[in-house]
Design a protein around this motif. Structure first.
Motif: not given
Length: 329
Positions: A118-119, A123-127, A164-167
């Motif tokens: 999500l972050g 995706v905008t939803s885990l569902d 630091s560069s990895e989300d």
């Protein structure tokens, strides 16, 4: 003559439809699997993906790639997969998954071991999946790990090294900060950008901390032996959220899911897509079954650090490292 040409064109069109994306030569599908770096855990994921596909009776041709920790290389790999028109692309770790998702919009993408999909914006939803993207998350219970580390090792100051560069590392840092706050532990952090900085980062904080916690940071794990060496010489404990790297010894405690099983779970999603499922209809998968996880206690590391581990934790562990050998219960 015109009728004959038209008929030939129709036959060619039909044949093209039967061959799909043009990759199913000799009945095989073409699958691209790319990982951000090479280390044991991600190798296990890759192996698990291929085994799950093989066990499903699907013949596949693989294009296996390693970005060597470079996001630019990850983007080049994504462009290559797009050009090859692979049937499915698998991105192991966040930077590679993002590169694939940003480059390919009409080829199914399955991400593996992404801590915070999500972050990361995958995706905008885990569902459900997002368009042509879905996959598996390797989120771990960081706060519980830190509380357990404090209870067993008695640490008051915790070290943490992150990329630091990895989300996914940025998301993990937030959880580490939260865990330290809840446990009443001081946190000392050190950021890196590439694997050859891990040893220097460990040496920079070793004098300020009682122990170090490792989340699922791929860049850190790609240089794990250097970190273990620094903390081992200082006789200070390590808690790892990845059990795979701890099997070689030197890490006091390790708790996390089995990465080979995670790879198989990712591969099972690929199989569903190859059999007709749409990525958007497949929810993000998590490894929540207790049988998916391992708990390792290293009694050699405990002795080296002067830490006595309560028998109840030894009994709970399914992996024991002692006298230089790993035993599985």
């Amino acid at each position: 003559m015109k009728k004959s040409i038209a008929l030939t064109a129709a036959v060619l069109t039909a044949l093209a439809g039967l061959t799909g994306c043009g990759n199913k030569e000799n009945g095989k599908v073409k699958i691209g699997i790319a990982k951000i770096v090479q280390h044991v855990a991600l190798d296990d994921v890759e192996r698990g993906v291929m085994d799950a596909i093989k066990d499903a009776g699907i013949e596949a041709e693989y294009d296996l790639q390693n970005a060597n920790g470079d996001v630019g290389t990850a983007a080049q790999i994504a462009a290559q997969y797009k050009s090859e028109k692979v049937d499915v692309a698998v991105g192991i770790a966040t930077p590679v998954a993002l590169a694939l998702a940003n480059t390919m919009k009409d080829i199914p993408i399955v991400f593996g071991t992404v801590t915070d999909p999500l972050g990361a914006g995958l995706v905008t939803s885990l569902d459900r999946g997002e368009g042509n993207v879905t996959g598996m998350s390797d989120a771990i219970p960081t706060e519980q790990h830190i509380a357990l580390f404090k209870e067993i090792a008695g640490i008051k100051t915790l070290g943490y090294i992150y990329t630091s560069s990895e989300d996914n590392s940025a998301s993990a840092l937030e959880l580490v900060e939260k865990g330290c706050k809840e446990a009443g532990i001081k946190l000392v952090t050190q950021s890196i950008s590439k694997s050859d900085e891990v040893k220097a980062a460990a040496e920079a904080i070793i004098g300020q901390v009682d122990g170090i916690y490792l989340s699922t940071d791929n860049t850190v794990f790609s240089a794990l032996p250097a970190l273990v060496d620094v903390f081992g010489k200082a006789k200070k404990p390590i808690f790892s959220g990845d059990v795979t790297g701890a099997k070689a010894g030197g890490i006091l405690l390790a708790s996390g899911f089995n990465y080979y099983k995670a790879g198989r779970a990712t591969g099972e999603m690929v199989v569903k897509i190859l059999k007709g499922a749409k990525p958007a209809d497949l929810p993000v998968r998590f490894m929540t079954d207790p049988s998916d996880s391992d708990f390792l206690v290293d009694l050699d590391a405990a002795a080296q650090c002067g830490i006595k581990i309560d028998q109840k934790y030894i009994d709970q562990a399914n992996l024991i490292y002692k006298d230089g050998k790993l035993t599985e219960k």
